[in-house]
Scaffold this motif. Structure first.
Motif, PDB file in Angstrom:
ATOM      1  N   LEU A   1       3.616   6.694   6.711  1.00 50.25           N
ATOM      2  CA  LEU A   1       2.528   6.944   7.728  1.00 50.25           C
ATOM      3  C   LEU A   1       1.662   8.039   7.186  1.00 50.25           C
ATOM      4  O   LEU A   1       2.073   8.763   6.355  1.00 50.25           O
ATOM      5  CB  LEU A   1       3.111   7.333   8.878  1.00 50.25           C
ATOM      6  CG  LEU A   1       3.520   6.343   9.914  1.00 50.25           C
ATOM      7  CD1 LEU A   1       4.418   6.832  11.227  1.00 50.25           C
ATOM      8  CD2 LEU A   1       2.396   5.345  10.390  1.00 50.25           C
ATOM      9  N   LEU A   2       0.448   8.034   7.240  1.00 49.73           N
ATOM     10  CA  LEU A   2      -0.443   8.688   6.402  1.00 49.73           C
ATOM     11  C   LEU A   2      -0.095  10.323   6.761  1.00 49.73           C
ATOM     12  O   LEU A   2      -0.172  11.239   6.006  1.00 49.73           O
ATOM     13  CB  LEU A   2      -1.797   8.640   6.719  1.00 49.73           C
ATOM     14  CG  LEU A   2      -2.955   9.361   6.099  1.00 49.73           C
ATOM     15  CD1 LEU A   2      -3.163   8.738   4.735  1.00 49.73           C
ATOM     16  CD2 LEU A   2      -4.653   9.227   6.698  1.00 49.73           C
ATOM     17  N   SER A   3       0.163  10.427   7.866  1.00 48.31           N
ATOM     18  CA  SER A   3       0.636  11.907   8.238  1.00 48.31           C
ATOM     19  C   SER A   3       1.864  12.551   7.607  1.00 48.31           C
ATOM     20  O   SER A   3       2.163  13.650   7.422  1.00 48.31           O
ATOM     21  CB  SER A   3       0.674  12.012   9.655  1.00 48.31           C
ATOM     22  OG  SER A   3       1.668  11.267  10.490  1.00 48.31           O
ATOM     23  N   ASP A   4       2.709  11.588   7.004  1.00 51.97           N
ATOM     24  CA  ASP A   4       4.052  11.989   6.296  1.00 51.97           C
ATOM     25  C   ASP A   4       3.708  11.950   4.913  1.00 51.97           C
ATOM     26  O   ASP A   4       4.471  12.457   4.160  1.00 51.97           O
ATOM     27  CB  ASP A   4       4.955  10.877   6.677  1.00 51.97           C
ATOM     28  CG  ASP A   4       5.573  10.810   8.018  1.00 51.97           C
ATOM     29  OD1 ASP A   4       5.644  11.898   8.497  1.00 51.97           O
ATOM     30  OD2 ASP A   4       5.772   9.944   8.492  1.00 51.97           O
ATOM     31  N   VAL A   5       2.553  11.368   4.635  1.00 55.51           N
ATOM     32  CA  VAL A   5       2.185  11.136   2.905  1.00 55.51           C
ATOM     33  C   VAL A   5       1.435  12.434   2.540  1.00 55.51           C
ATOM     34  O   VAL A   5       1.524  13.053   1.568  1.00 55.51           O
ATOM     35  CB  VAL A   5       1.608   9.883   2.548  1.00 55.51           C
ATOM     36  CG1 VAL A   5       1.243   9.705   1.092  1.00 55.51           C
ATOM     37  CG2 VAL A   5       2.511   8.728   2.738  1.00 55.51           C
ATOM     38  N   ILE A   6       0.263  12.658   3.433  1.00 50.65           N
ATOM     39  CA  ILE A   6      -0.610  13.748   3.412  1.00 50.65           C
ATOM     40  C   ILE A   6      -0.229  14.692   4.343  1.00 50.65           C
ATOM     41  O   ILE A   6      -0.464  14.539   5.490  1.00 50.65           O
ATOM     42  CB  ILE A   6      -2.073  13.243   3.331  1.00 50.65           C
ATOM     43  CG1 ILE A   6      -2.202  12.295   2.191  1.00 50.65           C
ATOM     44  CG2 ILE A   6      -3.037  14.618   3.402  1.00 50.65           C
ATOM     45  CD1 ILE A   6      -3.952  11.868   2.515  1.00 50.65           C
TER      46      ILE A   6
ATOM     47  N   THR B   1       0.720  -1.285  -0.034  1.00 46.65           N
ATOM     48  CA  THR B   1       0.119   0.059   0.088  1.00 46.65           C
ATOM     49  C   THR B   1       0.728   1.215  -0.251  1.00 46.65           C
ATOM     50  O   THR B   1       2.269   1.226   0.427  1.00 46.65           O
ATOM     51  CB  THR B   1      -0.966   0.028   1.221  1.00 46.65           C
ATOM     52  OG1 THR B   1      -0.322  -0.144   2.316  1.00 46.65           O
ATOM     53  CG2 THR B   1      -1.726  -1.037   1.232  1.00 46.65           C
ATOM     54  N   ASP B   2       0.201   2.389  -0.371  1.00 46.66           N
ATOM     55  CA  ASP B   2       1.110   3.469  -0.535  1.00 46.66           C
ATOM     56  C   ASP B   2       1.375   4.286   0.912  1.00 46.66           C
ATOM     57  O   ASP B   2       2.156   5.208   0.799  1.00 46.66           O
ATOM     58  CB  ASP B   2       0.272   4.515  -1.632  1.00 46.66           C
ATOM     59  CG  ASP B   2      -0.117   3.804  -2.867  1.00 46.66           C
ATOM     60  OD1 ASP B   2       1.021   3.517  -3.433  1.00 46.66           O
ATOM     61  OD2 ASP B   2      -1.138   3.723  -3.306  1.00 46.66           O
TER      62      ASP B   2
ATOM     63  N   GLU C   1      -9.510  15.692   5.775  1.00 46.36           N
ATOM     64  CA  GLU C   1     -10.025  17.047   5.640  1.00 46.36           C
ATOM     65  C   GLU C   1      -9.210  18.176   5.657  1.00 46.36           C
ATOM     66  O   GLU C   1      -9.509  18.952   4.610  1.00 46.36           O
ATOM     67  CB  GLU C   1     -11.095  17.233   6.974  1.00 46.36           C
ATOM     68  CG  GLU C   1     -11.771  18.376   6.831  1.00 46.36           C
ATOM     69  CD  GLU C   1     -12.677  18.513   5.637  1.00 46.36           C
ATOM     70  OE1 GLU C   1     -13.195  19.600   5.256  1.00 46.36           O
ATOM     71  OE2 GLU C   1     -13.167  17.569   4.986  1.00 46.36           O
ATOM     72  N   ALA C   2      -8.072  18.258   6.211  1.00 46.47           N
ATOM     73  CA  ALA C   2      -7.351  19.438   5.977  1.00 46.47           C
ATOM     74  C   ALA C   2      -6.696  19.383   4.803  1.00 46.47           C
ATOM     75  O   ALA C   2      -6.276  20.628   4.100  1.00 46.47           O
ATOM     76  CB  ALA C   2      -5.929  19.458   7.012  1.00 46.47           C
ATOM     77  N   SER C   3      -6.606  18.370   3.941  1.00 44.13           N
ATOM     78  CA  SER C   3      -6.240  18.378   2.478  1.00 44.13           C
ATOM     79  C   SER C   3      -7.196  18.532   1.418  1.00 44.13           C
ATOM     80  O   SER C   3      -6.910  18.772   0.273  1.00 44.13           O
ATOM     81  CB  SER C   3      -5.459  17.087   2.135  1.00 44.13           C
ATOM     82  OG  SER C   3      -6.376  16.060   1.873  1.00 44.13           O
ATOM     83  N   SER C   4      -8.324  18.699   2.200  1.00 38.33           N
ATOM     84  CA  SER C   4      -9.372  18.820   1.109  1.00 38.33           C
ATOM     85  C   SER C   4     -10.004  20.232   0.937  1.00 38.33           C
ATOM     86  O   SER C   4     -10.846  20.612   0.221  1.00 38.33           O
ATOM     87  CB  SER C   4     -10.691  17.703   1.214  1.00 38.33           C
ATOM     88  OG  SER C   4     -11.319  17.862   2.669  1.00 38.33           O
TER      89      SER C   4
END
Length: 407
Positions: A82-87, A58-59, A141-144
């Motif tokens: 980790l998601l917080s490092d990718v987004i 997975t990404d 949500e912060a990315s959208s």
């Protein structure tokens, strides 16, 4: 993008739902077989084991806060997937964290109401146990959309996880008390974790809470709060402390006194929190008090002749202290109902150990609680319903209101 969610406790399940709702494909796993997830064509689930081959493909990865410090998962953390490092959009926002034992959700929403009145666009979320959608939802949500401020409620059991996941500019510690000690092992350990969490950050601390000197020593800048001097549409002095924390935070951000006071005076009670139900000759106060300090704070506000409390989960020994607090009062009756688990036998043993002199009643469900509370209110001026089981307490509150309006 494909995302793995490893560990399916409350936060993990919320992470799965958030990711699916935002259009991601998800692989989810947990060593437990007793996990309920709604089926979805974008979801692949393994229960009873973790398939590390699938995880590596997975990404991005969401690692449950409960697994954050487990040695077997350290390589997953170091792979920078980790998601917080990718987004990372959330990291650019001015971020306020609200943590502590009690009052986190109320304080978080008070801060939000002030900032929104001042015209700011605020992203609010965090701790799923507080009623939010979880930490993953905040990142997504912060990315959208575009926001001015990120406001995160941080559970005391997720301090390490959140310290990595978010870049906090300001931390509010509402208070330090006796909860989740099965996790922390001791109050001293909890304070040490808090110290590491606030290190090199601006911090807002409760002036009356003891043992916080070590926190102010760790922080780069310390601000204190006590109680606001004006009345609120809320029950209890503890809410005046929550409001003072929110007020101090808003002042640091640069909000005017007039805006702060107006927002706080208009602030209404949140679902499941202490609500007053007035009757012709009595009142019922109902709201979640899921640890000993929260219970003591409410019971110090008035002399409750009847105390009705929901029981904790099995194994939550520190939460049995709630009933020791109740036994110290002059109440005539303590009634107990299954809150999170049916541990009424454990509670009865505690009350017997404390030699509680009043009457102990067993109640089976929400309907029993409502009927019993209304019956007691005909004889006694103050009845309190609290303890564990937020969802049940919300249901009790609504059922009481319906029963009274139907009369």
């Amino acid at each position: 993008m494909d995302v793995s969610v490893v560990g399916l406790g409350v936060e993990g399940i919320n992470a799965v739902e958030s990711l699916l709702n935002h259009g991601y494909k998800v692989y989810a796993s947990d060593i437990s077989l007793n996990i309920e997830l709604n089926p979805d064509e974008g979801l692949d689930v393994d229960l009873g084991f973790h398939d590390f081959g699938k995880i590596e493909k997975t990404d991005a990865l969401v690692l449950s806060p409960g697994l954050w410090n487990k040695p077997v998962f350290q390589k997953l953390k170091s792979d920078k997937k980790l998601l917080s490092d990718v987004i990372t959009s959330h990291r650019s926002l001015f971020t306020i964290g609200v943590t502590g034992t009690n009052g986190k959700t109320t304080t978080t929403m008070m801060i939000a109401s002030i900032l929104q009145r001042a015209g700011m666009k605020v992203l609010i979320g965090g701790n799923a146990g507080g009623g939010f959608k979880g930490y993953t939802e905040v990142i997504l949500e912060a990315s959208s959309d575009n926001y001015d401020i990120l406001l995160v409620e941080v559970c005391d059991m997720t301090l390490d996880f959140c310290n990595y996941t978010f870049d906090f500019d300001l931390v509010v510690v509402t208070n330090v008390g006796r909860d989740h000690l099965e996790f922390h092992q001791s109050l001293e350990n909890y304070l040490q974790s808090l110290g590491e969490f606030v290190e090199c950050k601006k911090v807002v601390l409760n002036y009356t809470t003891e043992k916080l000197g070590q926190l102010s020593d760790k922080a780069t800048e310390t601000h204190f709060f006590s109680k606001i001097p004006y009345k609120l549409n809320l029950f209890g002095d503890f809410n005046r402390e929550n409001a003072a924390a929110a007020s101090k935070t808003a002042k640091i951000v640069g909000i005017s006194d007039e805006t702060i006071e107006t927002a706080l005076k208009e602030f209404s009670v949140l679902p499941g929190r202490a609500t007053i139900i007035d009757l012709p000759h009595s009142r019922i106060v109902v709201g979640k008090t899921d640890n000993a300090d929260a219970t003591a704070a409410v019971l110090n506000e008035a002399e409750f002749q009847v105390i009705i409390l929901g029981t904790p989960r099995k194994g939550e020994i520190c939460r049995l202290e709630i009933f020791r607090e109740a036994s110290k009062t002059n109440s005539k009756i303590i009634a107990i109902f299954p809150g999170l688990d049916d541990t009424r036998d454990d509670v009865r043993k505690i009350l017997e150990e404390e030699k509680y002199p009043g009457t102990i009643h067993n109640l089976s469900n929400v309907e029993d609680v409502v009927k019993f509370a209304l019956k007691c209110s005909e004889r006694y001026p103050n009845v309190f319903i609290g303890g564990n089981g937020q969802r049940k307490i919300i249901e009790i509150t609504e059922s009481l209101k319906e029963a009274i309006s139907a009369k």
